[in-house]
Design a protein around this motif. Structure first.
Motif, PDB file in Angstrom:
ATOM      1  N   ALA A 309     -15.946 -65.455  86.565  1.00 49.53           N
ATOM      2  CA  ALA A 309     -16.061 -64.351  85.609  1.00 49.53           C
ATOM      3  C   ALA A 309     -16.474 -63.085  86.346  1.00 49.53           C
ATOM      4  N   TRP A 310     -17.417 -63.234  87.280  1.00 50.25           N
ATOM      5  CA  TRP A 310     -17.832 -62.089  88.092  1.00 50.25           C
ATOM      6  C   TRP A 310     -16.724 -61.608  89.024  1.00 50.25           C
ATOM      7  N   THR A 311     -16.083 -62.555  89.730  1.00 47.14           N
ATOM      8  CA  THR A 311     -15.173 -62.167  90.809  1.00 47.14           C
ATOM      9  C   THR A 311     -13.775 -61.802  90.308  1.00 47.14           C
ATOM     10  N   VAL A 312     -13.114 -62.722  89.614  1.00 45.80           N
ATOM     11  CA  VAL A 312     -11.760 -62.435  89.127  1.00 45.80           C
ATOM     12  C   VAL A 312     -11.809 -61.432  87.974  1.00 45.80           C
ATOM     13  N   GLY A 313     -12.807 -61.594  87.091  1.00 40.26           N
ATOM     14  CA  GLY A 313     -12.915 -60.707  85.939  1.00 40.26           C
ATOM     15  C   GLY A 313     -13.577 -59.386  86.273  1.00 40.26           C
ATOM     16  N   GLY A 314     -14.887 -59.427  86.501  1.00 38.02           N
ATOM     17  CA  GLY A 314     -15.630 -58.192  86.714  1.00 38.02           C
ATOM     18  C   GLY A 314     -15.156 -57.402  87.915  1.00 38.02           C
ATOM     19  N   ILE A 315     -15.004 -58.068  89.059  1.00 38.66           N
ATOM     20  CA  ILE A 315     -14.628 -57.364  90.288  1.00 38.66           C
ATOM     21  C   ILE A 315     -13.129 -57.086  90.323  1.00 38.66           C
ATOM     22  N   GLY A 316     -12.302 -58.106  90.056  1.00 39.01           N
ATOM     23  CA  GLY A 316     -10.853 -57.938  90.142  1.00 39.01           C
ATOM     24  C   GLY A 316     -10.313 -56.916  89.158  1.00 39.01           C
ATOM     25  N   ILE A 317     -10.696 -57.039  87.890  1.00 43.65           N
ATOM     26  CA  ILE A 317     -10.192 -56.103  86.883  1.00 43.65           C
ATOM     27  C   ILE A 317     -10.729 -54.702  87.139  1.00 43.65           C
TER      28      ILE A 317
END
Length: 396
Positions: A309-317
């Motif tokens: 959630a942090w990496t793909v979601g928060g950071i990636g998006i």
């Protein structure tokens, strides 16, 4: 009066950090996942000196993300300092140093980590020195905190190779890298999201405006820092403090949600280039919530869901949101997301985050969901290359 001759492609590319680092990092992000998913599923074997998980972590946390950070800061720092942007030969040398790190890791199966690791670790300290020099020359002490972020990320990368050699895993260093990047996203978001939202609302929907950075935001950042630091320490701690840390994680999640609500996210739904920033940030409290739940329930699937959630979601998006907006803004295009950006970049980034979190929570469907997440991630980042690659070649 004679007009200036048009700049060559090379002159244009070397005129701003985002023109090289954004497309380069997007290609690196797509390539890293395109190789990682089949490798993880047993369909491919890469001839590198790192184990599969370590390679995946390194190339995304210490390759892709620092490249994007470089593109962002090389564009933002001149605005903060009033100094000319780093361009030309110094910019080219910096980009080649970043690229050398990617090549060194790719060839590490032949050269060994004794050669590849030092080369890969050169970029972050070199970049920090360049940015630090610009801030110091302008007396811009307010933004020295970004140097602390770069130093922590550089430390995490060095520890990554030491920890892998000593323990055979990267529990602490990978957590330190994720924690540092999440903290950076939290800090930068507090500066750009209320400002961008406020500017748009003043022009389009006057009324209640976002609350600018205040003492409440500072408290949320400090609480996040303490919580993330405890999470890093907890990776190898002999003392079990999972329960209080889990409670703290959930409390910090709630604090981030309150913080975001103060930025008026629901008022931005008519403009994708704005709501994607808010959506990207929304995955930060989701990550804290999932991670807190994993600590309370001792559930590894929730741990993986929280990290992604942090990496793909928060950071990636958030990275795609910032790259598309910055590219349009600095090339003189309207700050509006055309349908190609909305449907081929933002939509696929959301699918990637949702599918990757679901893969952690639904292990029986993990292979299919990982494939969906990987394909969507690749489409989103190659979408940036396809639709914005020609834009970065434009003079403003």
């Amino acid at each position: 009066m004679h007009s200036l001759p048009p700049r060559s492609v090379s002159e244009t590319l070397l005129s701003g950090g985002y023109r090289l680092f954004f497309p380069g990092s997007a290609i690196a992000a797509a390539l890293a996942v395109a190789l990682w998913v089949p490798w993880y599923l047993g369909l491919l074997d890469l001839p590198v000196a790192l184990p599969p998980l370590a390679w995946h972590q390194h190339e995304l946390l210490f390759g892709f993300v620092p490249g994007v950070v470089a593109g962002f800061l090389l564009t933002a720092v001149p605005n903060w300092t009033g100094r000319a942007a780093i361009a030309g030969r110094p910019l080219l040398c910096l980009f080649l140093l970043w690229l050398a790190g990617r090549i060194a890791i790719a060839l590490s199966g032949s050269t060994g980590l004794i050669i590849a690791a030092p080369i890969a670790c050169l970029f972050l300290p070199a970049f920090a020195v360049m940015i630090g020099r610009e801030l110091a020359a302008a007396g811009n002490r307010r933004n020295y905190k970004i140097l602390v972020i770069l130093a922590l990320l550089s430390l995490a990368q060095v520890c990554f190779f030491v920890e892998l050699d000593q323990f055979g895993d990267t529990l602490v260093s990978a957590r330190l890298a994720v924690a540092t990047i999440v903290l950076m996203v939290s800090i930068v978001s507090g500066r750009i999201i209320p400002a961008f939202t406020g500017n748009w609302l003043k022009a389009n929907r006057p009324g209640l405006l976002p609350v600018p950075f205040s003492r409440f935001d500072a408290v949320v950042i400090v609480l996040s820092l303490v919580t993330l630091l405890a999470w890093v320490i907890q990776a190898r701690a002999s003392l079990n403090f999972a329960t209080p840390l889990g409670v703290l994680m959930i409390a910090v999640s709630a604090a981030h949600l309150v913080r975001q609500f103060r930025w008026r996210p629901l008022k931005t739904l008519r403009e994708p280039i704005l709501w994607i920033l808010h959506l990207g940030y929304f995955f930060i409290p989701i990550g804290f919530l999932l991670m807190g739940s994993s600590l309370l329930l001792d559930d590894q699937s929730l741990t993986s869901a929280g990290i992604h959630a942090w990496t793909v979601g928060g950071i990636g998006i958030m990275i795609l949101a910032v790259m598309t907006r910055a590219t349009r803004g600095h090339t003189g295009l309207a700050l509006h997301a055309p349908w190609t950006t909305t449907w081929f970049i933002y939509a696929f980034a959301i699918i990637a985050a949702s599918a990757r979190i679901s893969a952690a929570l639904l292990p029986t469907d993990a292979s299919a969901l990982l494939s969906v997440a990987g394909i969507a991630w690749i489409v989103a980042f190659l979408g940036y290359v396809v639709f914005y690659g020609s834009i970065v070649l434009r003079s403003r």
